[in-house]
Write an enzyme that holds these catalytic residues in place. Structure first.
Site, mmCIF file in Angstrom:
data_model
loop_
_atom_site.group_PDB
_atom_site.id
_atom_site.type_symbol
_atom_site.label_atom_id
_atom_site.label_comp_id
_atom_site.label_asym_id
_atom_site.label_seq_id
_atom_site.Cartn_x
_atom_site.Cartn_y
_atom_site.Cartn_z
ATOM 1 N N GLN A 89 -9.477 2.221 1.966
ATOM 2 C CA GLN A 89 -8.412 2.851 2.779
ATOM 3 C C GLN A 89 -9.023 3.841 3.772
ATOM 4 O O GLN A 89 -8.611 3.909 4.937
ATOM 5 C CB GLN A 89 -7.405 3.622 1.894
ATOM 6 N N ARG A 112 0.828 -1.211 0.000
ATOM 7 C CA ARG A 112 0.000 0.000 0.000
ATOM 8 C C ARG A 112 0.858 1.254 0.000
ATOM 9 O O ARG A 112 0.575 2.209 -0.727
ATOM 10 C CB ARG A 112 -0.951 -0.016 1.208
ATOM 11 N N TYR A 125 -6.356 -0.630 -7.013
ATOM 12 C CA TYR A 125 -5.747 -1.868 -6.479
ATOM 13 C C TYR A 125 -5.052 -1.651 -5.143
ATOM 14 O O TYR A 125 -4.952 -0.542 -4.676
ATOM 15 C CB TYR A 125 -4.901 -2.604 -7.506
ATOM 16 N N GLU A 126 -4.675 -2.752 -4.527
ATOM 17 C CA GLU A 126 -4.155 -2.765 -3.144
ATOM 18 C C GLU A 126 -5.184 -2.213 -2.165
ATOM 19 O O GLU A 126 -4.840 -1.568 -1.170
ATOM 20 C CB GLU A 126 -2.870 -1.936 -3.018
ATOM 21 N N GLY A 127 -6.454 -2.494 -2.417
ATOM 22 C CA GLY A 127 -7.527 -1.951 -1.589
ATOM 23 C C GLY A 127 -7.921 -0.603 -2.143
ATOM 24 O O GLY A 127 -7.098 0.320 -2.195
#
Ligand SMILES: Cc1cc2nc3c(=O)[nH]c(=O)nc-3n(C[C@H](O)[C@H](O)[C@H](O)COP(=O)(O)OP(=O)(O)OC[C@H]3O[C@@H](n4cnc5c(N)ncnc54)[C@H](O)[C@@H]3O)c2cc1C
Length: 598
Positions: free
Chosen positions: A445, A297, A438-440
């Site tokens: 977040q 992240r 992406y990556e959450g």
């Protein structure tokens, strides 16, 4: 246009905003003395400018290709990857006992900005390998480390992260990939994963997949997920290669951007089961994967900074060349370069200030990670670890949101030419778009920040962050430089707004969780504006001090102008965002919920 690695700007931010001082008594960065950080950034910059940047446009045009499960990387990528590993760049932060250099996360983060600025699609591959290394270091058995870790550190083999399935994206509790225990202690995996970055390619001899799957007797939801290491080519106990594992790439996605990064559908177990090895404990896989995700992240946040910086560089160069209209007060004949028009300069300064603030937030997050690992005192390590947890979602979401805004402004500065692919400005926007997903996703977040991070140490972690912002503002008052304009007043108002919104969020998270969720995204933006603005101000103070001491590097004046622009032109949004958090989003969205039921 060519990319210029902003090594001096980056070094300034590392030292004066993130607090990197090799001579400091606490010894956190004692290995970066004698100009080592500067020399590393300059070398990384050379590699980025000469090897990676020239492949950025061709990578976008040609992309990666898949034929009958065999993926061929974009032209030049395989050769660049060989140079990458030969140069030792993959091993910067890797553990020394597995061939790594063991350098601080802050320095690696700075290098990641440079490489991503040159070529974001290429850099994704080593970023995923880095996440795999961190996961193995924390959770794998010694036997697995012995066989796989050294090759991942050197980059001879690359790593992937296999979470997503069609029905399981943000909510991984829904994943269905199955793992069955085998008598020899290994597992057989069956299922398919979508959107797997660098899931298949020919740049490395082996690909080590980290795969989330569910055992037959696992509890339902996210508590029943385990993590497995699944090599593309099986590895014998003496390190030699065995057979091809039962894992194949079915297809590549056709995407808006990052064309040179292969996004694969991976199929496990169509021919009897893919052999996997448990990492961590059964049913504790999600916790292990979070090790990988936290590092990833921050790195995706840095990717946002990198694209924003590159878009700014390109827009500035164009604005100096392109002539239209006549700027007020110009003498002589002919049209003025558009950079002389105040509205164009406003766009350029917005780009520069947003990128600078996002960079400072990412670097402070990286510094907190280093402190959490390197500080001598246990209590200090714990505090730093919580600070890194608090800042990670802000670093990821703010930096990638502003990457989209800055890349879009970059097109605007170019006018019609920005919309034409040959110019290259459009690629930045297309490449940036995925980073907010992406990556959450950035929405996830914001929820993480509000639901899990504000309550760390009963709110003391966020209160310490607010106190730190207050200290910067106090120090600004003492400097009292004319060149600071209204920086102190504007930032004080922004931090006051963040304090109000934070008190509201700390209460609402328990008492009115839907209101907290509805205000999460504006709260994250508000947090980033106050934090980013105060970090730039810290840098401006240092620049002012250095100038007064006789240093006439033009970068110092630029830092002051940029911090002041942020405070006076971007930070005033804080007041409206605080209002949105405390009085806006929750109630009106409750009324709007009817829309979703119609
Ligand atoms: C190019 C590319 C590369 C990728 N690389 C990888 C990879 O290497 N490995 C991997 O495993 N995955 C990868 N992904 C997948 C990526 O991580 C997911 O797309 C992302 O996590 C979002 O999941 P989703 O697409 O299912 O969206 P969804 O989860 O369906 O979300 C859709 C929208 O709903 C919102 N939403 C969802 N749940 C909530 C909630 N509880 N509260 C509020 N809002 C919510 C989201 O914020 C989003 O706006 C990649 C994707 C792409 C496109």
């Amino acid at each position: 246009m060519t990319y210029r690695a902003p090594a001096a700007d980056i070094l300034f931010s590392m030292i004066h905003e993130a607090g990197m001082d090799p001579d400091r008594k606490d010894g956190i960065y004692s290995d970066l003395g004698d100009g080592f950080a500067e020399a590393t950034l300059n070398e990384a910059g050379k590699f980025a400018e000469t090897v990676l940047a020239p492949l950025n446009r061709t990578g976008d045009k040609e992309g990666a290709k898949c034929e009958a499960g065999k993926v061929t990387s974009a032209p030049g990528f395989a050769s660049a990857y060989r140079k990458w590993t030969a140069g030792g760049w993959n091993a910067i932060t890797g553990p020394a006992n597995y061939g790594g250099t063991g350098l601080p996360v802050l320095l690696n983060t700075a290098c990641i900005e440079i490489w991503s600025g040159a070529n974001v699609a290429f850099t994704l591959c080593p970023l995923l390998t880095l996440g795999a290394i961190e996961t193995m270091q924390s959770h794998a058995t010694e036997a697995l480390k012995k066989l796989y870790l050294g090759k991942l550190v050197s980059g001879e083999w690359t790593g992937t992260m296999n979470l997503t399935e069609p029905q399981a994206g943000s909510d991984l509790g829904g994943l269905k990939t199955r793992a069955e225990r085998q008598p020899d202690g290994t597992y057989k995996l069956f299922g398919s994963k979508i959107f797997i970055t660098y899931g298949e390619h020919e740049m490395a001899d082996n690909i080590i997949h980290f795969v989330l799957a569910r055992l037959p007797d696992a509890p339902k939801g996210s508590r029943g997920i385990s993590l497995f290491l699944v090599p593309k080519i099986l590895v014998n106990s003496d390190g030699s290669f065995g057979a091809h594992n039962d894992v194949f790439c079915a297809s590549l996605e056709h995407k808006l951007g990052i064309h040179a990064s292969p996004t694969c559908t991976m199929v496990y177990g169509d021919h009897g089961g893919a052999t996997g090895f448990l990492v961590g404990e059964e049913n504790k896989g999600l916790a292990c994967m979070f090790t990988m995700m936290n590092s990833a992240r921050l790195n995706i946040g840095v990717q946002g900074v990198a694209i924003a910086e590159r878009a700014f560089q390109q827009a500035l160069a164009y604005a100096k060349e392109r002539r239209q209209g006549r700027a007020l007060g110009e003498v002589g004949e002919g049209m003025s370069p558009i950079v002389r028009h105040p509205d164009v300069m406003r766009m350029l300064m917005t780009m520069k200030a947003l990128a600078g603030a996002a960079r400072a937030i990412c670097f402070v997050t990286a510094e907190s990670i280093d402190r959490s690992r390197r500080a001598a005192d246990r209590a200090e390590r714990d505090k730093a670890s919580e600070r890194a947890s608090l800042l990670t979602p802000v670093a990821k979401a703010f930096s990638t949101d502003i990457a989209n805004e800055v890349a879009s402004l970059g097109i605007q500065v170019h006018g019609g030419m920005g919309y034409i692919e040959e110019t290259g400005a459009a690629q930045h926007l297309r490449d940036a778009r995925i980073a907010a997903i992406y990556e959450g996703t950035n929405g996830i977040q914001a929820i993480d920040l509000v639901q899990r991070k504000l309550s760390l140490s009963q709110g003391d972690t966020v209160r310490r962050e607010l106190a730190d912002m207050g200290e910067v503002i106090g120090a600004l008052g003492e400097t009292n430089a004319a060149s600071f304009g209204e920086m102190e007043l504007c930032l004080r108002e922004a931090v006051d707004a963040l304090e109000r919104a934070t008190s509201f969020m700390l209460d609402a998270s328990a008492a009115h969780p839907n209101e907290a969720l509805a205000g999460a995204t504006p709260y994250l933006r508000l947090f980033a504006i106050a934090r980013g603005g105060t970090l730039l101000a810290k840098g401006a103070r240092a620049a002012h001090r250095l100038s007064n001491a006789g240093n006439n590097n033009p970068l110092l004046a630029e830092r002051i102008v940029s911090a002041r622009f942020f405070a006076e032109n971007i930070a005033p949004a804080a007041h409206g965002l605080a209002r949105e958090v405390t009085r806006g989003a929750g109630s009106v969205l409750a009324d709007a919920a009817a829309l979703g039921r119609q």
